[in-house]
Design a protein around this motif. Structure first.
Motif, PDB file in Angstrom:
ATOM      1  N   SER A 161      -5.823  -4.686   2.537  1.00 13.67           N
ATOM      2  CA  SER A 161      -6.327  -5.538   1.463  1.00 13.67           C
ATOM      3  C   SER A 161      -7.141  -4.740   0.451  1.00 13.67           C
ATOM      4  O   SER A 161      -7.120  -5.026  -0.743  1.00 13.67           O
ATOM      5  CB  SER A 161      -7.169  -6.680   2.040  1.00 13.67           C
ATOM      6  N   ASP A 162      -7.858  -3.694   0.936  1.00 13.17           N
ATOM      7  CA  ASP A 162      -8.617  -2.837   0.021  1.00 13.17           C
ATOM      8  C   ASP A 162      -7.684  -2.131  -0.951  1.00 13.17           C
ATOM      9  O   ASP A 162      -7.927  -2.100  -2.163  1.00 13.17           O
ATOM     10  CB  ASP A 162      -9.425  -1.788   0.797  1.00 13.17           C
ATOM     11  N   ASP A 163      -6.607  -1.543  -0.421  1.00 11.16           N
ATOM     12  CA  ASP A 163      -5.699  -0.779  -1.265  1.00 11.16           C
ATOM     13  C   ASP A 163      -4.976  -1.676  -2.272  1.00 11.16           C
ATOM     14  O   ASP A 163      -4.828  -1.315  -3.444  1.00 11.16           O
ATOM     15  CB  ASP A 163      -4.683  -0.024  -0.404  1.00 11.16           C
ATOM     16  N   LEU A 164      -4.477  -2.818  -1.826  1.00 14.43           N
ATOM     17  CA  LEU A 164      -3.809  -3.733  -2.745  1.00 14.43           C
ATOM     18  C   LEU A 164      -4.794  -4.279  -3.767  1.00 14.43           C
ATOM     19  O   LEU A 164      -4.452  -4.457  -4.946  1.00 14.43           O
ATOM     20  CB  LEU A 164      -3.151  -4.872  -1.960  1.00 14.43           C
ATOM     21  N   GLY A 165      -6.017  -4.535  -3.322  1.00 17.09           N
ATOM     22  CA  GLY A 165      -7.033  -5.003  -4.267  1.00 17.09           C
ATOM     23  C   GLY A 165      -7.334  -3.952  -5.322  1.00 17.09           C
ATOM     24  O   GLY A 165      -7.495  -4.281  -6.510  1.00 17.09           O
ATOM     25  N   ASP A 166      -7.407  -2.681  -4.903  1.00 11.48           N
ATOM     26  CA  ASP A 166      -7.629  -1.604  -5.869  1.00 11.48           C
ATOM     27  C   ASP A 166      -6.488  -1.522  -6.872  1.00 11.48           C
ATOM     28  O   ASP A 166      -6.714  -1.278  -8.065  1.00 11.48           O
ATOM     29  CB  ASP A 166      -7.767  -0.265  -5.138  1.00 11.48           C
ATOM     30  N   ALA A 192      -0.548   1.057   2.076  1.00 13.14           N
ATOM     31  CA  ALA A 192      -1.523   0.220   2.782  1.00 13.14           C
ATOM     32  C   ALA A 192      -1.005  -0.312   4.115  1.00 13.14           C
ATOM     33  O   ALA A 192      -1.791  -0.623   5.003  1.00 13.14           O
ATOM     34  CB  ALA A 192      -1.936  -0.955   1.897  1.00 13.14           C
ATOM     35  N   HIS A 193       0.302  -0.416   4.251  1.00  7.32           N
ATOM     36  CA  HIS A 193       0.861  -1.028   5.457  1.00  7.32           C
ATOM     37  C   HIS A 193       1.558   0.004   6.342  1.00  7.32           C
ATOM     38  O   HIS A 193       2.695  -0.172   6.768  1.00  7.32           O
ATOM     39  CB  HIS A 193       1.838  -2.150   5.087  1.00  7.32           C
ATOM     40  N   GLY A 194       0.861   1.103   6.564  1.00  5.43           N
ATOM     41  CA  GLY A 194       1.354   2.069   7.544  1.00  5.43           C
ATOM     42  C   GLY A 194       2.273   3.117   7.008  1.00  5.43           C
ATOM     43  O   GLY A 194       2.875   3.862   7.777  1.00  5.43           O
ATOM     44  N   GLY A 195       2.426   3.201   5.674  1.00 13.20           N
ATOM     45  CA  GLY A 195       3.325   4.208   5.128  1.00 13.20           C
ATOM     46  C   GLY A 195       2.792   5.612   5.320  1.00 13.20           C
ATOM     47  O   GLY A 195       3.511   6.534   5.645  1.00 13.20           O
ATOM     48  N   VAL A 196       1.489   5.797   5.095  1.00 11.78           N
ATOM     49  CA  VAL A 196       0.867   7.099   5.282  1.00 11.78           C
ATOM     50  C   VAL A 196      -0.449   6.903   6.006  1.00 11.78           C
ATOM     51  O   VAL A 196      -0.953   5.795   6.142  1.00 11.78           O
ATOM     52  CB  VAL A 196       0.614   7.805   3.920  1.00 11.78           C
ATOM     53  N   ALA A 197      -1.008   7.965   6.489  1.00 13.14           N
ATOM     54  CA  ALA A 197      -2.282   7.881   7.202  1.00 13.14           C
ATOM     55  C   ALA A 197      -3.401   7.524   6.247  1.00 13.14           C
ATOM     56  O   ALA A 197      -3.428   7.945   5.111  1.00 13.14           O
ATOM     57  CB  ALA A 197      -2.582   9.232   7.862  1.00 13.14           C
ATOM     58  N   HIS A 198      -4.336   6.715   6.705  1.00  9.97           N
ATOM     59  CA  HIS A 198      -5.470   6.285   5.893  1.00  9.97           C
ATOM     60  C   HIS A 198      -6.762   6.507   6.655  1.00  9.97           C
ATOM     61  O   HIS A 198      -6.798   6.517   7.886  1.00  9.97           O
ATOM     62  CB  HIS A 198      -5.351   4.794   5.540  1.00  9.97           C
ATOM     63  N   ALA A 199      -7.800   6.625   5.877  1.00  8.45           N
ATOM     64  CA  ALA A 199      -9.123   6.698   6.497  1.00  8.45           C
ATOM     65  C   ALA A 199      -9.431   5.356   7.120  1.00  8.45           C
ATOM     66  O   ALA A 199      -8.993   4.306   6.667  1.00  8.45           O
ATOM     67  CB  ALA A 199     -10.175   7.069   5.445  1.00  8.45           C
TER      68      ALA A 199
END
Length: 418
Positions: free
Chosen positions: A187-192, A174-181
């Motif tokens: 917050s979306d990824d951590l919430g998931d 979520a914090h820049g480790g890999v490319a995201h849409a």
């Protein structure tokens, strides 16, 4: 199919001479790892296992689900009660401190603005597993309470770290480790990830509690037989895993929670009831050790980061020993007991599985970090196989001699003033 033939053939060959090989610390994990290395090395290996597919990810998760369920149910209740103060020191105090020190070591050796990478390294390398020194728990030179404490610690801490690993993986991505849409935010990824953990707990409770109650009632009422009972227990971790996936939760965390809820009811079942599941878990774990052999081959093919060696050594020594010794101050244990507990923190299956899952998740979009993660995991487990597998025997011998010298000689004259 050639991989299955070769891996099972290796296991069969080892079973024929296990007694002799154990004298030289050649345990089943060591034999399976050596076979995995030998058969996957070179430009045209005899065996090649694809690890970056979704099927491989689900297979690894199911194996971990079975192993975590077994760990949760294998904890002796009486020992937990007798040694609760010591276990609190190891699991509630020393484990978080160990994780923090591991994060600091990772941040110092692999400096990056994204501290989630160091946290992910820690989550992969902190869990302990007795497989590299499996004969330890049967070594009568060590007192039964110490072997029991190590067994409980190794059984519970990987289940405790499992949700932390998921949060660290989600945090890194979520914090820049890999490319995201663009539609996804940190917050979306951590919430998931948090939602997945919540549904995992729900699924585990829904399967473990009623499942244990029904099996106990059926056994006490003589509605079932021992063979059917063993099959029912095998079904529970797989059911918990599948239900969690359907609820968009994490399957292997659900299996661990199911094991915790199942354990109270299991004490009314015959002692041999979990043996089938334990044997299945052992077989699956040995298959993972064979896969680990291929990971060793891959880790040493191409560029290798020398900092990985330093991190693995620190993880097995300072990162484990210092927090445990600190948390055992005032415990009443002898110096030899404290040192032995601090040193005996081997890394094995939990690190392999967490490392594999991180590698599979990161490889498609961040291959460099995935390779680095694989190297960290491989080097840590390899060094543990050597350091813990070869040293526990001499340490047990010295410990036994020191304990015998400290015991009073029967019938010897005792000075009343001393």
């Amino acid at each position: 199919m050639i991989a299955l033939v070769v891996s099972m053939g290796t296991l069969f060959a080892w079973s024929l001479v296990a007694g002799r090989l154990t004298r030289w610390s050649v345990t089943a994990p060591v034999a399976m790892t050596a076979a995995g290395v030998a058969l996957t090395v070179g430009p045209h290996p005899l065996v090649r296992i694809m690890l970056t597919t979704s099927d491989a990810e689900h297979a690894v998760e199911i194996i971990l689900a079975v192993l975590l369920f077994v760990d949760a149910t294998a904890v002796p209740g009486q020992l937990m009660h007798r040694q609760r103060a010591l276990l609190v020191r190891l699991l509630v105090l020393a484990l978080p401190l160990t994780f923090g020190v591991a994060v600091l070591a990772g941040a110092l050796l692999f400096p990056t603005p994204n501290w989630w990478l160091a946290a992910l390294f820690a989550a992969v390398t902190v869990p302990i597993d007795l497989a590299p020194a499996v004969e330890l728990i049967r070594d009568v030179r060590l007192p039964s309470w110490l072997r029991g404490v190590l067994t409980v610690e190794s059984g519970l801490n990987d289940g405790i770290v499992a949700p932390l690993f998921l949060l660290c993986l989600a945090g890194f991505e979520a914090h820049g480790g890999v490319a995201h849409a663009a539609a996804h935010t940190p917050s979306d990824d951590l919430g998931d990830a948090l939602d997945a953990l919540l549904w995992a707990v729900v699924a585990g409770a829904l399967v473990g509690k009623p499942g244990g109650w029904l099996l106990r009632r059926a056994w006490l009422a003589e509605w079932t037989r021992a063979a059917a009972l063993r099959l029912g227990i095998v079904a529970l971790p797989l059911m918990a895993y599948a239900l969690a996936i359907e609820l968009h939760g994490n399957g292997f965390v659900a299996a661990f929670v199911a094991g915790l809820f199942f354990t109270p009811a299991s004490r009314a079942l015959p002692p041999e009831a979990p043996h089938l599941l334990e044997d299945i878990g052992t077989l699956l774990s040995l298959a993972l050790w064979f896969v680990f052999g291929q990971l060793v081959t891959q880790a040493f093919t191409g560029a290798f980061d020398a900092r990985v060696v330093a991190y693995a050594f620190l993880s097995l020594t300072v990162v484990r020993i210092a927090p445990v010794l600190l948390c055992l101050v005032g415990s009443g244990l002898s110096r030899a007991d404290r040192l032995l507990l601090a040193w005996l923190g081997p890394r094995g299956l939990a690190s392999i599985v967490f490392g594999l899952l991180a590698f599979i998740s990161l490889a498609p979009e961040d291959p460099h970090t995935a390779d680095l993660m694989g190297q960290v995991m491989v080097m840590t487990v390899l060094m543990s196989l050597v350091l813990h597998g070869l040293t526990y025997g001499p340490l047990a011998m010295r410990y036994d001699r020191a304990r015998r010298r400290a015991e009073p000689v029967p019938g010897a004259h005792q000075d009343p003033d001393h």
